[in-house]
Design an enzyme around this catalytic site. Structure first.
Site, PDB file in Angstrom:
ATOM      1  N   TYR A  31       0.857  -1.186   0.000  1.00  0.00           N
ATOM      2  CA  TYR A  31       0.000   0.000   0.000  1.00  0.00           C
ATOM      3  C   TYR A  31       0.896   1.241   0.000  1.00  0.00           C
ATOM      4  O   TYR A  31       1.320   1.732   1.036  1.00  0.00           O
ATOM      5  CB  TYR A  31      -0.913   0.024   1.218  1.00  0.00           C
ATOM      6  CG  TYR A  31      -1.899  -1.111   1.326  1.00  0.00           C
ATOM      7  CD1 TYR A  31      -2.193  -1.932   0.234  1.00  0.00           C
ATOM      8  CD2 TYR A  31      -2.551  -1.378   2.518  1.00  0.00           C
ATOM      9  CE1 TYR A  31      -3.110  -2.962   0.345  1.00  0.00           C
ATOM     10  CE2 TYR A  31      -3.466  -2.411   2.638  1.00  0.00           C
ATOM     11  CZ  TYR A  31      -3.742  -3.208   1.555  1.00  0.00           C
ATOM     12  OH  TYR A  31      -4.638  -4.241   1.681  1.00  0.00           O
TER      13      TYR A  31
ATOM     14  N   LEU B 106     -17.684  -1.878   1.952  1.00  0.00           N
ATOM     15  CA  LEU B 106     -18.398  -0.780   1.295  1.00  0.00           C
ATOM     16  C   LEU B 106     -18.174  -0.775  -0.213  1.00  0.00           C
ATOM     17  O   LEU B 106     -18.498   0.203  -0.898  1.00  0.00           O
ATOM     18  CB  LEU B 106     -17.974   0.561   1.903  1.00  0.00           C
ATOM     19  CG  LEU B 106     -18.383   0.749   3.365  1.00  0.00           C
ATOM     20  CD1 LEU B 106     -17.772   2.018   3.936  1.00  0.00           C
ATOM     21  CD2 LEU B 106     -19.907   0.781   3.502  1.00  0.00           C
TER      22      LEU B 106
ATOM     23  N   ALA C 221     -10.497   4.373   4.996  1.00  0.00           N
ATOM     24  CA  ALA C 221     -10.590   5.838   5.063  1.00  0.00           C
ATOM     25  C   ALA C 221      -9.210   6.417   4.818  1.00  0.00           C
ATOM     26  O   ALA C 221      -8.205   5.848   5.236  1.00  0.00           O
ATOM     27  CB  ALA C 221     -11.117   6.290   6.422  1.00  0.00           C
TER      28      ALA C 221
END
Length: 315
Positions: free
Chosen positions: A57, A208, A283
């Site tokens: 990441y 989500l 987030a």
């Protein structure tokens, strides 16, 4: 916030974890470090004690941001659960490939410990199965790290039932991290029941659906900056996007009846599935994790569950 023990360990996790893929910026069109740190602080203030990251990441950036955020917040090490991963390699041109060879993992654990500014990893997960490396070899090296105390629990991500079976013949397996949400339910056929049967914790990522289930997109706003791979995903384009947006609008109306947002309904649905231990809420800026406070303390009733199923079928 709700908490539980990671199956087979003494590790207490928050049932909503902060996912930090987007914080690294890679495949998300970049990131703002200051915003990312504030997002992590916001998650901690909500009682989220579990943070999931990975070396790939942002090619180390996500892990470094997590460490900086924890340092600035002065969080005691034993009050946070750090989950990271291994088994991916990259070059300076951002080409990425799978590599779960023992020598690669021994290097990765030391790099992650340094970037995360810690002496141990709570949950160490193989990011993707590596078809070039026997699973037994990968499992053996994680078992070695487990015995050495460098990691407190062993996990895999994106592994099939057959691959987890091969793993468990060699080493303990405490968790599995697959994608799971209202729009992607493939694991219900095999991975989820397997993990329930064998006491393997499930950390569901993308609850989500990369933002689709937040209710923030329309056909006009589903546009993404260069480097954001959602622009190439079928669920964000054409008729599939329109179908998903219809589903989200019906789910939003149902959520409003319950006094919730569509994101809260979507994540609560994941957490209420038998066998799911944790849902990862991603987030990368303040405000994106705030709704997680409304996920705890209630359950989806059978009647509401039936209405959700009808929406997914009919919309």
């Amino acid at each position: 916030m709700e908490y539980t023990l990671l199956d087979g360990t003494g590790i207490r996790v928050s049932r909503v974890a902060l996912g930090t893929w987007a914080i690294g910026g890679w495949l998300w069109g970049g990131t703002d470090v200051g915003d990312a740190i504030r997002a992590i602080h916001e998650a901690l203030d909500l009682g989220i004690t579990t943070i999931d990251t990975a070396p790939v990441y942002g090619f180390g950036l996500s892990e470094e941001i997590v460490a900086r955020a924890l340092r600035e917040k002065r969080v005691p090490r034993d009050q946070v659960v750090i989950a990271t991963k291994c088994g991916m390699e990259w070059d300076d041109k951002e080409n990425v490939w799978r590599n779960s060879r023992p020598e690669r993992i021994r290097q990765e654990i030391e790099d992650s410990l340094r970037r995360l500014e810690t002496e141990y990893i709570d949950l160490y997960q193989v990011h993707w199965p590596d078809p070039e490396t026997p699973i037994a070899e990968t499992a053996a090296v994680l078992a070695e790290l487990y015995r050495q105390g460098k990691i407190r629990a062993i996990g895999v991500s994106n592994y099939s039932v057959e691959q987890m079976d091969q793993w468990r013949a060699v080493a303990p397996l405490h968790s599995s991290q697959p994608p799971y949400n209202l729009l992607d339910r493939r694991i219900e056929a095999d991975v989820l029941p397997y993990c329930r049967e064998h006491g393997i914790a499930v950390l569901a990522y993308s609850p989500l659906a990369r933002g689709l289930l937040t209710g923030k997109f329309t056909e006009e706003t589903a546009k993404f900056p260069p480097g954001d791979t959602r622009a190439r995903e079928s669920r964000f384009t054409g008729e599939e996007l329109r179908r998903n947006l219809r589903r989200v609008e019906h789910l939003r109306a149902l959520a409003q009846e319950l006094g919730k947002t569509v994101a809260q309904l979507a994540v609560r649905w994941v957490l209420d599935q038998p066998g799911v231990t944790v849902a990862l809420w991603g987030a990368r800026r303040p405000g994106q994790i705030a709704e997680a406070a409304g996920v705890a303390g209630w359950v989806i009733t059978p009647a509401v569950r039936e209405r959700i199923e009808a929406i997914l079928r009919e919309a």
